[in-house]
Design a protein around this motif. Structure first.
Motif, mmCIF file in Angstrom:
data_model
loop_
_atom_site.group_PDB
_atom_site.id
_atom_site.type_symbol
_atom_site.label_atom_id
_atom_site.label_comp_id
_atom_site.label_asym_id
_atom_site.label_seq_id
_atom_site.Cartn_x
_atom_site.Cartn_y
_atom_site.Cartn_z
ATOM 1 N N GLU A 49 3.440 -32.815 -17.647
ATOM 2 C CA GLU A 49 3.618 -33.075 -16.201
ATOM 3 C C GLU A 49 2.396 -32.653 -15.394
ATOM 4 O OE1 GLU A 49 4.694 -28.747 -15.601
ATOM 5 O OE2 GLU A 49 4.315 -30.220 -14.028
ATOM 6 N N HIS A 50 1.662 -31.615 -15.869
ATOM 7 C CA HIS A 50 0.540 -31.137 -15.038
ATOM 8 C C HIS A 50 -0.784 -31.841 -15.350
ATOM 9 C CE1 HIS A 50 -0.891 -28.030 -12.229
ATOM 10 N NE2 HIS A 50 -2.044 -28.160 -12.873
ATOM 11 N N PHE A 51 -0.977 -32.167 -16.640
ATOM 12 C CA PHE A 51 -2.273 -32.776 -17.010
ATOM 13 C C PHE A 51 -2.133 -34.229 -17.451
ATOM 14 C CE2 PHE A 51 -4.770 -29.052 -16.505
ATOM 15 C CZ PHE A 51 -3.968 -27.976 -16.859
ATOM 16 N N GLY A 52 -0.914 -34.740 -17.503
ATOM 17 C CA GLY A 52 -0.702 -36.111 -17.934
ATOM 18 C C GLY A 52 -1.070 -36.321 -19.387
ATOM 19 N N ILE A 53 -0.981 -35.251 -20.165
ATOM 20 C CA ILE A 53 -1.304 -35.339 -21.596
ATOM 21 C C ILE A 53 -0.036 -35.654 -22.368
ATOM 22 C CG2 ILE A 53 -2.065 -34.024 -23.620
ATOM 23 C CD1 ILE A 53 -4.451 -33.954 -22.018
ATOM 24 N N GLU A 54 -0.079 -36.712 -23.192
ATOM 25 C CA GLU A 54 1.071 -37.015 -24.047
ATOM 26 C C GLU A 54 0.996 -36.152 -25.304
ATOM 27 O OE1 GLU A 54 3.154 -38.595 -21.632
ATOM 28 O OE2 GLU A 54 3.920 -38.649 -23.681
ATOM 29 N N THR A 55 -0.069 -36.402 -26.092
ATOM 30 C CA THR A 55 -0.259 -35.590 -27.315
ATOM 31 C C THR A 55 -1.744 -35.237 -27.445
ATOM 32 O OG1 THR A 55 -0.607 -37.617 -28.588
ATOM 33 C CG2 THR A 55 1.640 -36.704 -28.604
ATOM 34 N N PHE A 56 -2.038 -34.196 -28.244
ATOM 35 C CA PHE A 56 -3.420 -33.796 -28.507
ATOM 36 C C PHE A 56 -3.878 -34.357 -29.843
ATOM 37 C CE2 PHE A 56 -4.549 -31.202 -24.990
ATOM 38 C CZ PHE A 56 -3.382 -30.593 -24.536
#
Ligand SMILES: CCCNc1ncnc2c1ncn2[C@@H]1O[C@H](/C=C/CNC(=O)c2cc(-c3ccc(F)cc3)cc(O)c2O)[C@@H](O)[C@H]1O
Ligand SMILES: [Mg+2]
Length: 214
Positions: free
Chosen positions: A128-135
């Motif tokens: 929610e904060h960085f819009g990252i789905e997966t690393f």
């Protein structure tokens, strides 16, 4: 009052490294740690293993747990394509302040997001904060007793995908026995050990590379 070791390390970078030249920042820190004061950076020997894993993966999204002075942050970020992003978590404000200046001296601030906070607070907020789905890659180098709980937290938060690589420093010295046992025995990981030496010493240490199988 007396300066701290991270402050003296930063001074060495500002004195001996060229602004905008990440390799000179890496060399200045390695020289400082070899000839002036040892510090817990991954170092040049294990650093080349880190470099090879980054180059092999060509990751777009990287997470680093434990920035310290930003040495491994610079090593990773210098190999990333401009569109890629490295998020690094550091909960000690003094270390974070030093690391920001090291990263900026290297000219890599556009690829790095240094978050001042604890991993367990920020791992659940990546989406929610960085819009990252997966690393694509996670580098673990923070408190050794936190590698395993944070790995399980990343699994639970859905931050790992089939093929995500976890690269862990210090699996021999100081050692992370519970984490090693987990990634080496879990059916969800394919794990391998890269034997090396503790930074700036002859003591054995190494990195564990674990691929999440989903
Ligand atoms: C809330 C705690 C867990 N979450 C966390 N979230 C964000 N940052 C965290 C952090 N834990 C620790 N950190 C930060 O990571 C860094 C901690 C690193 C711990 N590393 C080590 O202890 C270490 C220690 C050695 C070492 C080896 C041999 C020896 F004789 C003495 C030391 C070598 C290494 O390469 C190491 O990495 C600090 O900057 C700390 O503030
Ligand atoms: Mg380490």
């Amino acid at each position: 009052t007396r300066s701290t070791r991270p402050q003296r390390l930063l001074k060495a970078v500002q004195k001996n490294a060229t602004r905008g030249d990440p390799q000179s920042v890496i060399s200045a820190i390695d020289h400082f740690c070899r000839h002036s004061e040892w510090a817990m950076n991954i170092g040049d020997e294990k650093g080349t293993i880190l470099d090879s894993v980054v180059n092999e993966l060509n990751p777009e999204k990287v997470l680093e747990l434990g920035t310290y002075c930003g040495y491994s942050t610079v090593r990773i970020a210098r190999l990333l394509p401009p569109g890629a992003r490295l998020i690094t978590l550091e909960f000690n404000g003094d270390y974070a302040a030093i690391a920001r200046q090291v990263i900026t001296w290297a000219g890599l601030e556009d690829r790095v997001q240094l978050v001042e906070g604890a991993s367990e607070d920020w791992i659940p907020r990546m989406k929610e904060h960085f819009g990252i789905e997966t690393f694509d890659l996670v580098f673990l180098d923070h408190w050794k007793d936190r590698y395993l709980p944070d790995t399980k937290l990343m699994e639970d938060c859905g931050l790992l995908r089939k093929g995500t690589v976890l690269l862990a420093d210090n699996v021999i010295c100081p050692g992370v026995p519970d984490y090693l046992q987990y990634v080496r025995n879990s059916l969800s990981y394919k794990s391998c050990y890269f034997k090396s030496h503790l930074e700036y010493t002859k003591a054995e240490d190494g990195l564990e590379k674990s691929v999440f199988l989903g």
